[in-house]
Design a protein around this motif. Structure first.
Motif, PDB file in Angstrom:
ATOM      1  N   ALA A 227     -14.467  16.376  31.449  1.00 33.00           N
ATOM      2  CA  ALA A 227     -13.967  15.453  32.478  1.00 33.00           C
ATOM      3  C   ALA A 227     -12.731  14.708  31.972  1.00 33.00           C
ATOM      4  O   ALA A 227     -11.717  14.594  32.689  1.00 33.00           O
ATOM      5  N   ALA A 228     -12.802  14.211  30.744  1.00 33.56           N
ATOM      6  CA  ALA A 228     -11.638  13.536  30.174  1.00 33.56           C
ATOM      7  C   ALA A 228     -10.485  14.509  29.975  1.00 33.56           C
ATOM      8  O   ALA A 228      -9.309  14.151  30.159  1.00 33.56           O
ATOM      9  N   GLY A 229     -10.821  15.744  29.618  1.00 35.14           N
ATOM     10  CA  GLY A 229      -9.786  16.752  29.427  1.00 35.14           C
ATOM     11  C   GLY A 229      -9.046  17.084  30.700  1.00 35.14           C
ATOM     12  O   GLY A 229      -7.835  17.361  30.669  1.00 35.14           O
ATOM     13  N   LEU A 230      -9.736  17.055  31.835  1.00 27.04           N
ATOM     14  CA  LEU A 230      -9.064  17.300  33.119  1.00 27.04           C
ATOM     15  C   LEU A 230      -8.031  16.217  33.394  1.00 27.04           C
ATOM     16  O   LEU A 230      -6.916  16.507  33.853  1.00 27.04           O
ATOM     17  N   ALA A 231      -8.394  14.966  33.129  1.00 29.97           N
ATOM     18  CA  ALA A 231      -7.438  13.869  33.326  1.00 29.97           C
ATOM     19  C   ALA A 231      -6.247  14.011  32.384  1.00 29.97           C
ATOM     20  O   ALA A 231      -5.089  13.800  32.782  1.00 29.97           O
ATOM     21  N   ALA A 232      -6.502  14.390  31.128  1.00 34.44           N
ATOM     22  CA  ALA A 232      -5.416  14.572  30.165  1.00 34.44           C
ATOM     23  C   ALA A 232      -4.529  15.751  30.545  1.00 34.44           C
ATOM     24  O   ALA A 232      -3.295  15.688  30.422  1.00 34.44           O
ATOM     25  N   LEU A 233      -5.147  16.832  31.026  1.00 37.17           N
ATOM     26  CA  LEU A 233      -4.372  17.996  31.462  1.00 37.17           C
ATOM     27  C   LEU A 233      -3.503  17.649  32.664  1.00 37.17           C
ATOM     28  O   LEU A 233      -2.362  18.106  32.779  1.00 37.17           O
ATOM     29  N   CYS A 234      -4.038  16.814  33.561  1.00 39.18           N
ATOM     30  CA  CYS A 234      -3.275  16.352  34.725  1.00 39.18           C
ATOM     31  C   CYS A 234      -2.022  15.613  34.265  1.00 39.18           C
ATOM     32  O   CYS A 234      -0.916  15.855  34.766  1.00 39.18           O
ATOM     33  N   GLU A 235      -2.184  14.734  33.282  1.00 40.91           N
ATOM     34  CA  GLU A 235      -1.037  13.987  32.770  1.00 40.91           C
ATOM     35  C   GLU A 235      -0.038  14.916  32.091  1.00 40.91           C
ATOM     36  O   GLU A 235       1.176  14.810  32.302  1.00 40.91           O
ATOM     37  N   ALA A 236      -0.533  15.848  31.269  1.00 40.02           N
ATOM     38  CA  ALA A 236       0.352  16.746  30.538  1.00 40.02           C
ATOM     39  C   ALA A 236       1.143  17.651  31.469  1.00 40.02           C
ATOM     40  O   ALA A 236       2.302  17.994  31.199  1.00 40.02           O
ATOM     41  N   ALA A 237       0.531  18.045  32.594  1.00 40.48           N
ATOM     42  CA  ALA A 237       1.193  18.926  33.556  1.00 40.48           C
ATOM     43  C   ALA A 237       2.038  18.161  34.564  1.00 40.48           C
ATOM     44  O   ALA A 237       2.659  18.775  35.436  1.00 40.48           O
ATOM     45  N   GLU A 238       2.053  16.824  34.438  1.00 37.08           N
ATOM     46  CA  GLU A 238       2.757  15.965  35.388  1.00 37.08           C
ATOM     47  C   GLU A 238       2.303  16.253  36.817  1.00 37.08           C
ATOM     48  O   GLU A 238       3.092  16.320  37.756  1.00 37.08           O
ATOM     49  N   ALA A 239       0.982  16.426  36.960  1.00 32.78           N
ATOM     50  CA  ALA A 239       0.375  16.679  38.265  1.00 32.78           C
ATOM     51  C   ALA A 239      -0.054  15.362  38.895  1.00 32.78           C
ATOM     52  O   ALA A 239      -0.277  14.359  38.212  1.00 32.78           O
ATOM     53  N   SER A 240      -0.189  15.384  40.212  1.00 36.59           N
ATOM     54  CA  SER A 240      -0.572  14.164  40.922  1.00 36.59           C
ATOM     55  C   SER A 240      -2.071  13.923  40.891  1.00 36.59           C
ATOM     56  O   SER A 240      -2.522  12.786  41.041  1.00 36.59           O
ATOM     57  N   SER A 241      -2.858  15.010  40.674  1.00 37.54           N
ATOM     58  CA  SER A 241      -4.283  14.886  40.931  1.00 37.54           C
ATOM     59  C   SER A 241      -5.024  16.106  40.395  1.00 37.54           C
ATOM     60  O   SER A 241      -4.425  17.139  40.090  1.00 37.54           O
ATOM     61  N   VAL A 242      -6.349  15.951  40.322  1.00 41.31           N
ATOM     62  CA  VAL A 242      -7.255  17.054  39.979  1.00 41.31           C
ATOM     63  C   VAL A 242      -8.311  17.132  41.074  1.00 41.31           C
ATOM     64  O   VAL A 242      -8.875  16.113  41.479  1.00 41.31           O
ATOM     65  N   HIS A 243      -8.609  18.343  41.519  1.00 47.28           N
ATOM     66  CA  HIS A 243      -9.552  18.546  42.623  1.00 47.28           C
ATOM     67  C   HIS A 243     -10.617  19.546  42.189  1.00 47.28           C
ATOM     68  O   HIS A 243     -10.323  20.726  41.990  1.00 47.28           O
ATOM     69  N   VAL A 244     -11.835  19.062  42.025  1.00 47.82           N
ATOM     70  CA  VAL A 244     -12.962  19.900  41.616  1.00 47.82           C
ATOM     71  C   VAL A 244     -13.766  20.191  42.878  1.00 47.82           C
ATOM     72  O   VAL A 244     -14.480  19.328  43.387  1.00 47.82           O
TER      73      VAL A 244
END
Length: 416
Positions: free
Chosen positions: A162-179
């Motif tokens: 879960a924390a990795g998804l948030a970190a990946l979102c930041e690294a990819a300069e994405a707006s959001s994560v949708h599971v």
């Protein structure tokens, strides 16, 4: 566990993960599971996820073979706006957890609709794309999204993912994560880790231990029972025959015909169908035992068909198409044949895909589906949070109303 080290990485192709390591997380072998062994209140969410949801039953859509077919066929790739970014959690060097994830440049092929969020954010000057999509592309079927192998601390690995998804979102300069189309306990677990909660509904058929299709019909009120019998009769007039193919029975000729159906129907519904012809050959080579292809034939040629995937306790209906259109043929090929197969195989349910209140009259009742959303911008997050609170109330009420309007007999003494 204090001496253990967790590391996270994102890979750009499922081919970078050994199939046996992926499948050990996606579909752990039956028996004792780390998820089952967690008994403390603090870890009850993922424990219940395992105990209440089919004891880690086999789900074909999260298998390495399915993702490999999607990516190797060019169906899910950067060119189509589905760039793989699978999140891998390693525990002391070994793969302990996976989240199948894609970097998206649009909101197509997801079946959980956020285009309104994207439009509002972009009107306010934000950039909604890229975004991260933790899902099975083009597949609105509930299944595990936090894939965790047996023998590890599920709460620890789940929290790292879960924390990795948030970190990946930041690294990819994405707006959001949708599971999307997560299991309910994963949905609850992600909410505790900063994700917003969303619900929707589908229509599933449930097997009550029926011996045959007539046993199922006997549970319906007389109006719906008669209507289904009539639809089944009329679907196969004009010399139409129905064929249920699986395993080696599915030939390349059958795939050629089914792909023509898929393209014809998909072009009308979506403009550009998602799956390539190569995808069907690949799953035919690697997943034939997991596939039920229901085909209709008239005058010696295939005219319509539906593809289903077979899990250990569910049949998942996916795509349908036809080059000839006959009354009720869609219902026979997609719904009634699926029920017949599920009864014969002893499967617990049939999931008939996205949308379609017309399924209720055929014995498919509303089922809540779950998704979780991590949004970076605090203003957008607040707006979506408020919207989702109202939407969840609406979905819950709709499920109640539609269930009460189902076709099943209210009076146990009603003659069959």
């Amino acid at each position: 566990m204090a001496s253990s080290e967790i590391s996270l990485e994102a890979v750009s192709s499922v081919s970078q993960v050994p199939a046996d390591a992926w499948d050990a997380c996606a579909n752990p072998p039956p028996g004792s599971s780390a998820l089952n062994e967690l008994d403390t209140p603090a870890s009850s969410d993922l424990t219940n996820h395992s105990r209440n949801e089919s004891e880690e039953s086999y789900n074909p859509f999260v298998s390495h073979a399915f993702f490999s077919a999607l990516e190797a066929s060019g169906s899910a790739c950067s060119r189509t706006g589905w760039a793989p970014r699978h999140l891998i959690a390693r525990l002391d060097g070994g793969i302990a957890g996976i989240v199948p994830c894609y970097l998206k440049s649009h909101s197509q092929g997801e079946y959980v609709f956020d285009r309104g969020w994207a439009s509002a954010y972009e009107r306010a000057g934000g950039s909604y794309y890229p975004k991260l999509q933790a899902s099975v592309p083009f597949t609105p079927a509930t299944g595990p999204r936090l894939l965790i192998r047996n023998g590890v601390d599920a709460e620890l690995i789940g929290g790292a993912l879960a924390a990795g998804l948030a970190a990946l979102c930041e690294a990819a300069e994405a707006s959001s994560v949708h599971v999307t189309f997560a299991r309910r306990q994963e949905w609850k677990f992600l909410a505790k880790n900063g994700f917003l909660q969303r619900t929707d509904q589908q229509f599933h058929w449930h097997n009550q231990g029926y011996e045959g299709f007539e046993d199922f019909l006997a549970t319906l009120n007389s109006r719906h029972r008669k209507a289904i019998r009539r639809e089944r009769r009329e679907a196969v007039v004009n010399g139409i025959t129905i064929h249920a193919l699986s395993g080696s029975e599915i030939t390349e000729d059958a795939w050629d015909s089914f792909f023509a159906f898929y393209m014809e129907t998909g072009s009308r519904k979506w403009g550009r169908p998602y799956l390539t012809r190569a995808f069907f050959s690949l799953i035919g080579q690697t997943m034939a035992k997991d596939i039920l292809l229901v085909m209709a034939q008239r005058g010696g040629r295939w005219i319509a068909g539906a593809i289903n995937f077979i899990g250990s306790d569910a049949l998942f209906g996916r795509n349908w198409g036809a080059i000839e259109h006959h009354p009720f043929l869609h219902f026979e090929v997609c719904y009634y044949q699926a029920i017949d197969f599920a009864i014969g195989r002893g499967l617990k349910r049939v999931e008939a895909g996205a949308q379609g209140e017309h399924k209720i009259a055929r014995g498919y009742l509303p089922q809540t589906t779950y998704s979780a959303h991590y949004i970076v911008d605090p203003d957008l997050r607040r707006a979506v949070h408020d919207y989702l609170r109202r939407e969840r109330q609406y979905v819950a009420e709709a499920v109640r109303e539609l269930t009460s309007a189902g076709p099943f007999r209210k009076d146990a003494d009603e003659p069959s």
